[in-house]
Design an enzyme around this catalytic site. Structure first.
Site, mmCIF file in Angstrom:
data_model
loop_
_atom_site.group_PDB
_atom_site.id
_atom_site.type_symbol
_atom_site.label_atom_id
_atom_site.label_comp_id
_atom_site.label_asym_id
_atom_site.label_seq_id
_atom_site.Cartn_x
_atom_site.Cartn_y
_atom_site.Cartn_z
ATOM 1 N N ASP B 250 0.319 64.488 57.238
ATOM 2 C CA ASP B 250 -0.513 64.957 56.121
ATOM 3 C C ASP B 250 -1.755 65.677 56.631
ATOM 4 O OD1 ASP B 250 -1.732 62.808 57.238
ATOM 5 O OD2 ASP B 250 -2.104 61.723 55.370
ATOM 6 N N GLU B 251 -1.610 66.297 57.792
ATOM 7 C CA GLU B 251 -2.738 67.033 58.379
ATOM 8 C C GLU B 251 -2.459 68.532 58.402
ATOM 9 O OE1 GLU B 251 -3.856 65.608 62.336
ATOM 10 O OE2 GLU B 251 -2.837 63.731 61.760
#
Lengths: 189, 341
Positions: B250-251
């Site tokens: 989720d980066e």
């Protein structure tokens, strides 16, 4: 076998029986439906698998398919022209067939072709011998030599006699008006 | 036993024409006395026969003004000749002296300009001597062209396939954004640009907040859906020239060329967080996430370094997360110092 041979068979199948049938044959033979690259070399087994799969799908003997491939190739203008360099008349073309493997080598050095021998000539009877005769090669040649007779406007009876032999009976060298051939593309000005 | 030494051989001109259809005999006076059948077939304004050789042909090599006296000195040499009139066909050949007082015998060929000559003069295979490799030359020329065009086509297909493979190797399959590898390459390029004196850029690192909760409670399919929608929103917020990469679960990391005003970056960061916080619907339920952002700019460094910039953005992000979710921080010496403690 050289990609040129595989591509010729593929091209014939697509053109004559449609892409769908080609796809089924390719699947059956375990070949990518996208087909062959003409300028790459493939394993011999691929050519065998392809011909066998085509024979089963089309319910025709390999030899009959190979003969049609030979005739089909003459319809490909660049190749027809290269073949016409063999001789001014059909008889010259026939007698130059033993040079065909060398000529092919000049153009594509890694194209491996069987040895060809042409003999006879008495009463218009010739015999073409193809050694070794693999992948229905002699049948393909029979189809090609027959189509070239039409191209030159000659009337000839051409039969596969087995054992890599093709017999040619030249009945009339100038039976019809053949197709035009100029030494340079686009013809003379 | 007979030998030819000291003797001469007589040959009928027709027989000579069979051996050498491209021969020319010139008399002692320099007049073209006879020519072979192929030379006779050349398409010229007027026949060559009975005209002066030097008026019809130009000697190109060896370079010398052409006169019969010179030519006699040229016997046995490689000669390059050219027609003095259209189509200015080039020939190569050699000449020998005939029996005393009878002139010179030239034998010619078209050399490298063969195809052009065959075209201009409408020649056929029958116009060449059986020993001549002219037909093989033309054959080879065509065969080569056919093979080359196949190879060019093959190269084209290979190039397309390579571009496709490269694009795949640099793309995140889920979101269609760039991947980590692509980011590393682009960041390297951007830094090199700055070092060469080009415009600066900003680097933003974004972590989705509460994403793990969505993934754990609603399943991976919901997680993937949220990531896809978040990627879509990133695309909307950033400009087309910005480089958006998904570098981890989720980066995300974004490179913003030319953006070096902290005020502008703050505005972009606030807009981004607002957008990300819009609920995302999944099977009738609203998933809520947010984003924390760490920012750094190439202008903050005397000599920017990709790893250093990434770790500073990461430190700023860590600082933002410590301040609560949905925050952003711009890297400064202060955040750098607090991150190290």
């Amino acid at each position: 076998m050289h990609g040129l041979v595989n591509r010729s068979i593929e091209s014939f199948l697509r053109h004559t029986y449609g892409n769908e049938t080609w796809g089924e044959i390719a699947d059956q033979a375990g070949i990518d439906r996208a087909g062959f690259e003409a300028m790459m070399v493939y394993d011999d087994a691929v050519t065998n698998d392809l011909l066998r799969a085509a024979a089963i799908r089309l319910d025709r003997p390999v030899e009959a398919i190979a003969e049609d491939v030979g005739a089909y190739l003459v319809g490909y203008e660049p190749l027809r022209r290269l073949l016409r360099f063999g001789g001014v008349e059909y008889i010259d073309f026939l007698l130059s067939l033993d040079e065909l493997p060398d000529r092919a080598h000049l153009a594509v050095p890694d194209l491996d072709m069987p040895d060809l021998e042409i003999s006879g000539g008495e009463n218009g009877h010739f015999e073409l011998c193809c050694k070794p005769d693999r992948f229905g090669f002699s049948s393909m040649l029979a189809g090609l030599v027959r189509a070239m007779a039409d191209d030159y406007g000659a009337l000839a009876l051409i039969e596969c006699a087995g054992g890599g032999r093709v017999t040619i009976d030249l009945l009339d060298e100038r039976h019809a008006r053949g197709r035009a051939f100029d030494l340079t593309k686009g013809g003379a000005v | 036993m007979d030998t030819m030494v000291g003797g001469t051989i007589g040959i009928d001109p027709t027989a000579l024409g069979v051996l050498m259809p491209m021969h020319i005999v010139i008399s002692a006076e320099g007049e073209i006395a006879s020519v072979g059948t192929t030379i006779a077939r050349l398409r010229l304004g007027r026949p060559l026969l009975h005209s002066q050789f030097r008026e019809r042909f130009e000697l190109r090599k060896p370079h010398t003004s052409i006169s019969l006296g010179d030519l006699r000195r040229l016997t046995g040499q490689r000669l390059h000749l050219r027609l003095r009139e259209s189509p200015f066909t080039a020939f190569r050949g050699t000449c020998v002296e005939l029996a005393t007082g009878q002139g010179l015998l030239f034998n010619l060929s078209f050399g490298i300009g063969l195809a052009e000559a065959v075209r201009s003069h409408g020649l056929t295979a029958a116009d060449f001597a059986p020993t001549d490799l002219a037909i093989e030359f033309l054959y080879l020329k065509e065969a080569k062209a056919a093979v080359m065009s196949e190879i060019v086509a093959l190269n084209g297909r290979l190039r397309v396939a390579r571009q496709r493979a490269e694009a795949q190797a640099l793309t995140d399959p889920l979101t269609g954004l760039h991947n980590r590898r692509a980011l590393d390459m682009e960041l390297q390029r951007s830094v090199a640009g700055v070092l060469r004196g080009g415009p600066g850029f900003a680097l933003m690192q974004i972590d989705l907040d509460f994403f793990k909760v969505v993934n754990d409670t609603k399943g991976h399919a919901a997680g993937d859906h949220v990531l896809t929608v978040a990627a879509e929103r990133l695309r909307k917020v950033f400009r087309s020239q910005d480089f958006i990469a998904r570098v981890g679960g989720d980066e995300f990391v974004i490179l913003l060329p030319g953006l070096t005003e902290p005020a502008d970056l703050r505005r972009v960061a606030r807009r981004l967080i607002r957008n990300i916080e819009q609920p995302i619907e999944w099977q009738g339920e609203a998933c809520r996430i947010s984003g924390s952002i760490g920012i750094t700019m190439s202008s903050l460094y005397a000599s920017p370094d990709p790893d250093r910039m990434l770790s500073d953005a990461d430190a700023a992000l860590y600082e933002a997360k410590r301040s609560g979710r949905g925050c952003y921080r711009v890297h400064s010496e202060k955040t750098a110092a607090s991150a190290r403690t």
